[in-house]
Design a protein around this motif. Structure first.
Motif, mmCIF file in Angstrom:
data_model
loop_
_atom_site.group_PDB
_atom_site.id
_atom_site.type_symbol
_atom_site.label_atom_id
_atom_site.label_comp_id
_atom_site.label_asym_id
_atom_site.label_seq_id
_atom_site.Cartn_x
_atom_site.Cartn_y
_atom_site.Cartn_z
ATOM 1 N N ASN A 97 -11.803 -81.230 -24.209
ATOM 2 C CA ASN A 97 -13.110 -80.867 -24.747
ATOM 3 C C ASN A 97 -13.321 -79.361 -24.713
ATOM 4 O OD1 ASN A 97 -13.461 -83.541 -25.052
ATOM 5 N ND2 ASN A 97 -15.043 -83.776 -23.464
ATOM 6 N N ILE A 98 -14.082 -78.885 -25.690
ATOM 7 C CA ILE A 98 -14.359 -77.449 -25.775
ATOM 8 C C ILE A 98 -15.852 -77.246 -25.556
ATOM 9 C CG2 ILE A 98 -14.214 -75.406 -27.260
ATOM 10 C CD1 ILE A 98 -11.961 -76.810 -28.785
ATOM 11 N N LYS A 99 -16.181 -76.192 -24.802
ATOM 12 C CA LYS A 99 -17.603 -75.865 -24.593
ATOM 13 C C LYS A 99 -17.947 -74.592 -25.366
ATOM 14 C CE LYS A 99 -18.282 -77.851 -19.990
ATOM 15 N NZ LYS A 99 -16.888 -77.990 -19.500
ATOM 16 N N GLY A 100 -19.233 -74.377 -25.555
ATOM 17 C CA GLY A 100 -19.676 -73.145 -26.226
ATOM 18 C C GLY A 100 -19.496 -73.235 -27.729
ATOM 19 N N PRO A 101 -19.847 -72.182 -28.443
ATOM 20 C CA PRO A 101 -19.729 -72.202 -29.902
ATOM 21 C C PRO A 101 -18.265 -72.282 -30.361
ATOM 22 C CG PRO A 101 -20.763 -70.149 -29.134
ATOM 23 C CD PRO A 101 -20.388 -70.920 -27.922
ATOM 24 N N VAL A 102 -18.027 -73.117 -31.350
ATOM 25 C CA VAL A 102 -16.680 -73.271 -31.914
ATOM 26 C C VAL A 102 -16.747 -72.920 -33.396
ATOM 27 C CG1 VAL A 102 -14.810 -74.876 -32.426
ATOM 28 C CG2 VAL A 102 -16.070 -75.087 -30.275
ATOM 29 N N VAL A 103 -16.079 -71.867 -33.768
ATOM 30 C CA VAL A 103 -16.059 -71.481 -35.181
ATOM 31 C C VAL A 103 -14.789 -72.060 -35.794
ATOM 32 C CG1 VAL A 103 -16.054 -69.560 -36.805
ATOM 33 C CG2 VAL A 103 -17.234 -69.330 -34.620
ATOM 34 N N VAL A 104 -14.959 -72.803 -36.877
ATOM 35 C CA VAL A 104 -13.792 -73.325 -37.590
ATOM 36 C C VAL A 104 -13.627 -72.493 -38.857
ATOM 37 C CG1 VAL A 104 -12.789 -75.340 -38.748
ATOM 38 C CG2 VAL A 104 -14.129 -75.645 -36.653
ATOM 39 N N MET A 105 -12.424 -72.001 -39.046
ATOM 40 C CA MET A 105 -12.158 -71.127 -40.196
ATOM 41 C C MET A 105 -10.865 -71.552 -40.880
ATOM 42 S SD MET A 105 -12.524 -67.779 -37.866
ATOM 43 C CE MET A 105 -12.555 -66.483 -39.082
ATOM 44 N N ASN A 106 -10.664 -71.067 -42.091
ATOM 45 C CA ASN A 106 -9.421 -71.343 -42.792
ATOM 46 C C ASN A 106 -8.458 -70.177 -42.656
ATOM 47 O OD1 ASN A 106 -10.233 -73.831 -43.707
ATOM 48 N ND2 ASN A 106 -11.104 -73.022 -45.600
ATOM 49 N N GLY A 107 -7.221 -70.499 -42.364
ATOM 50 C CA GLY A 107 -6.208 -69.459 -42.201
ATOM 51 C C GLY A 107 -5.900 -68.712 -43.477
ATOM 52 N N ASP A 108 -6.373 -69.224 -44.597
ATOM 53 C CA ASP A 108 -6.069 -68.576 -45.883
ATOM 54 C C ASP A 108 -7.283 -67.857 -46.466
ATOM 55 O OD1 ASP A 108 -7.643 -70.683 -46.643
ATOM 56 O OD2 ASP A 108 -6.121 -71.668 -47.875
ATOM 57 N N GLY A 109 -8.283 -67.588 -45.627
ATOM 58 C CA GLY A 109 -9.483 -66.868 -46.102
ATOM 59 C C GLY A 109 -9.577 -65.504 -45.430
ATOM 60 N N PRO A 110 -8.814 -64.521 -45.908
ATOM 61 C CA PRO A 110 -8.651 -63.273 -45.157
ATOM 62 C C PRO A 110 -9.748 -62.231 -45.349
ATOM 63 C CG PRO A 110 -7.339 -63.190 -47.150
ATOM 64 C CD PRO A 110 -8.007 -64.535 -47.146
ATOM 65 N N ASP A 226 -22.317 -62.634 -51.032
ATOM 66 C CA ASP A 226 -21.079 -62.137 -51.632
ATOM 67 C C ASP A 226 -19.991 -63.202 -51.471
ATOM 68 O OD1 ASP A 226 -18.832 -60.783 -52.420
ATOM 69 O OD2 ASP A 226 -18.779 -59.447 -50.671
ATOM 70 N N TYR A 227 -19.867 -64.066 -52.484
ATOM 71 C CA TYR A 227 -18.903 -65.161 -52.346
ATOM 72 C C TYR A 227 -17.478 -64.625 -52.241
ATOM 73 C CZ TYR A 227 -17.176 -64.674 -57.058
ATOM 74 O OH TYR A 227 -16.567 -64.183 -58.175
ATOM 75 N N GLY A 228 -17.280 -63.371 -52.699
ATOM 76 C CA GLY A 228 -15.958 -62.747 -52.629
ATOM 77 C C GLY A 228 -15.400 -62.718 -51.215
ATOM 78 N N GLU A 229 -16.306 -62.670 -50.247
ATOM 79 C CA GLU A 229 -15.888 -62.641 -48.852
ATOM 80 C C GLU A 229 -15.238 -63.963 -48.444
ATOM 81 O OE1 GLU A 229 -18.158 -61.832 -44.715
ATOM 82 O OE2 GLU A 229 -19.182 -61.112 -46.481
ATOM 83 N N LEU A 230 -15.510 -64.994 -49.204
ATOM 84 C CA LEU A 230 -15.036 -66.324 -48.836
ATOM 85 C C LEU A 230 -13.905 -66.828 -49.731
ATOM 86 C CD1 LEU A 230 -18.603 -67.484 -48.065
ATOM 87 C CD2 LEU A 230 -16.738 -67.537 -46.424
ATOM 88 N N LEU A 231 -13.370 -65.914 -50.547
ATOM 89 C CA LEU A 231 -12.264 -66.327 -51.415
ATOM 90 C C LEU A 231 -11.095 -66.808 -50.567
ATOM 91 C CD1 LEU A 231 -12.083 -63.488 -54.121
ATOM 92 C CD2 LEU A 231 -12.803 -65.867 -54.441
ATOM 93 N N GLY A 232 -10.480 -67.894 -51.015
ATOM 94 C CA GLY A 232 -9.301 -68.406 -50.332
ATOM 95 C C GLY A 232 -8.074 -68.154 -51.186
#
Ligand code: UD1
Ligand code: CA
Length: 467
Positions: A97-110, A226-232
């Motif tokens: 189990n993990i405590k605290g905030p968990v950020v899930v991100m994509n490895g291909d969104g640089p 700015d959706y550009g920030e989220l380009l994959g």
């Protein structure tokens, strides 16, 4: 801010048409996943977990022993890719189990900015949300999960494109970016509730939203304008697109700090590089790795600096510098190649078509033309004649050449190492120096010149008579 980042990087990246995992492809001089890890760290993530699958070993090697060495990264291998929900579940099953905030991100969104991640975590903590989704409104929404909201504007669910009704597909324009902040405790307790009962037969992480809404747990969306920030990145074309965006972002920052560029589209600077005020970068310049350039320099055109340290007021013209340093007021090029720990002190010069490896060049010394110096040390005010070469390699060993202060080396001298030349010595042109030369001496190694007066005239005459 203490947080955990889970970076999903198990994807194959079929559309890259590559033998390497997608996240190992580079944006500027770093793999995509490096950028994501960095953004997570800068946003305050003290724990980074990478979910790897396809090409896992290459990703692991990069971070454990390779260029991206970072021993604090944890790896979880997802052998079967059963969906984003399954990926996160595999993490919790493997690491507990993990405590605290968990950020899930994509490895291909640089392109995601650390400030955006930090704002997401902040929003999540302030409101004690079970899940906060980062959302966007791209011009083309096809393929993305859509955010459904009720009349009050509260998020009710994320519906994958393939699971949308035709009406939802037409009307829901706010999309899931694939970046979330979860409460670790509630995520650990509830991740097992996700099923694969959907159009793709996958375990969707996005189902957590609907599950929490059903439980009455608070869920929210943070919209990124700015959706550009989220380009994959899914293809080489998209890789080029994100690279262009990052190139501009970095160059704009540098120009705002006082760095000049004749054409910013033709200058590529990595994220770990620093450049001083009033330095001008000319076209086809690449500054990579941990390069630092001082003030009032001109770098380029056609120059590549990797892990280079450049002082102030230097000229670096059509030059390659790798793992080497030049101090202040040093001129290089056109077409010099400095590598393997070369070090030029103040007011020294590396001229045209010269290569220097692991060589120290003292203050005011010059290596102006067509030379190779390897494993050598030059004192102050040395002049190296054109065509001079240190013969530092005997097929097995590398040997050192030591040259004192104020030494004058004539053109085309071979210095067979190991060899030491004392201060103020003079070496005659075309000499092959195999023995040490004491300070103040002249050393000359060449056969005596022979001259026959009138011989050539007679020769030309003889040839003429033959016709
Ligand atoms: C996902 C979201 C979608 C969102 C979109 C944004 C789900 C179900 N959908 O869709 O709502 O709009 O991202 O880009 O999450 N991965 C793994 N293991 C798996 C599956 C995926 O590590 O088993 C990784 C992939 O390598 C990728 C990321 O997770 O980095 C996203 O997976 P992908 O299958 O591309 O999700 P999308 O269909 O794009
Ligand atoms: Ca995708």
């Amino acid at each position: 801010m203490s947080a955990t980042a889970i970076i999903l990087a198990a994807g194959e990246g079929t559309r890259m048409k590559s033998h390497h995992p997608k996240v190992m492809h580079k944006m500027l001089d770093h793999p995509l996943v490096w950028w994501v890890v960095r953004a997570a760290r800068q946003a305050g993530a003290d724990r980074v977990i990478l979910v790897v699958g396809s090409g896992a070993q290459e990703v692991r090697d990069y971070f454990t022993t390779g260029e991206g060495k970072d021993e604090s990264i944890e790896f979880v291998e997802q052998t079967k890719r059963l969906g984003t929900g399954h990926a996160v579940r595999t993490v919790i099953d493997t690491l507990g189990n993990i405590k605290g905030p968990v950020v899930v991100m994509n490895g291909d969104g640089p392109l995601l900015r650390p400030q955006t991640i930090a704002a997401l975590i902040n929003e999540s903590k302030t409101n004690h949300n079970a899940c906060t989704v980062l959302t966007m409104t791209p011009p083309d929404v096809s393929g993305y999960g859509r955010v459904a909201k009720d009349d009050q504007g509260a998020v009710t669910a994320i519906i994958e494109d393939k699971d949308c009704t035709p009406e939802q597909r037409q009307t829901l324009m706010e999309c899931n970016s694939g970046v979330y902040c979860f409460c670790g405790r509630r995520l650990s307790e509830n991740i097992g509730k996700i099923t694969n009962d959907n159009a793709q037969g996958e375990y969707y992480l996005t189902d957590m939203v609907g599950i929490y809404v059903g439980m009455g747990e608070p869920v929210a969306a943070v919209h990124v304008d700015d959706y550009g920030e989220l380009l994959g990145v899914n293809s080489r074309s998209q890789l080029a697109q994100v690279t262009k965006i990052m190139q501009r972002r970095i160059n704009e920052r540098l120009m705002a700090e006082g760095v000049g560029m004749l054409d910013p589209d033709q200058v590529w600077v990595g994220p770990e590089v620093s450049v001083g005020q009033d330095t001008v970068l000319l076209p086809q310049t690449f500054l990579w790795g941990k390069t630092t350039v001082g003030e009032d320099c001109t770098v380029g055109p056609n120059s590549r600096l990797t892990n280079a340290t450049v002082g102030d007021r230097c000229l670096v013209d059509e030059t390659i510098i790798v793992d080497s340093a030049i101090d202040n007021d040093v001129n290089c090029g056109p077409r010099a190649y400095l590598r393997g720990g070369a070090h030029f002190h103040d007011h020294s010069k590396a001229g045209t078509h010269v290569e220097l490896k692991g060589t120290e060049v003292g203050e005011g010394s010059k290596v102006p033309h067509l030379s190779y110096l390897g494993d050598a040390r030059l004192g102050k005010d040395v002049n190296i004649g054109g065509g001079t070469i240190t013969c530092n390699y005997d097929g097995k060993h590398k040997s050192h050449t030591e040259i004192g202060d104020h030494v004058f080396v004539g053109s085309d001298v071979m210095l067979v190492a190991p060899v030491t030349i004392g201060d103020n010595a003079l070496l005659g042109a075309a000499s092959c120096i195999t023995k040490d030369v004491p300070a103040g001496a002249l050393s000359l190694e060449r056969s005596r010149q022979m001259t026959r007066e009138g011989w050539a005239d007679a020769y030309w005459k003889r040839l003429e008579e033959e016709d």
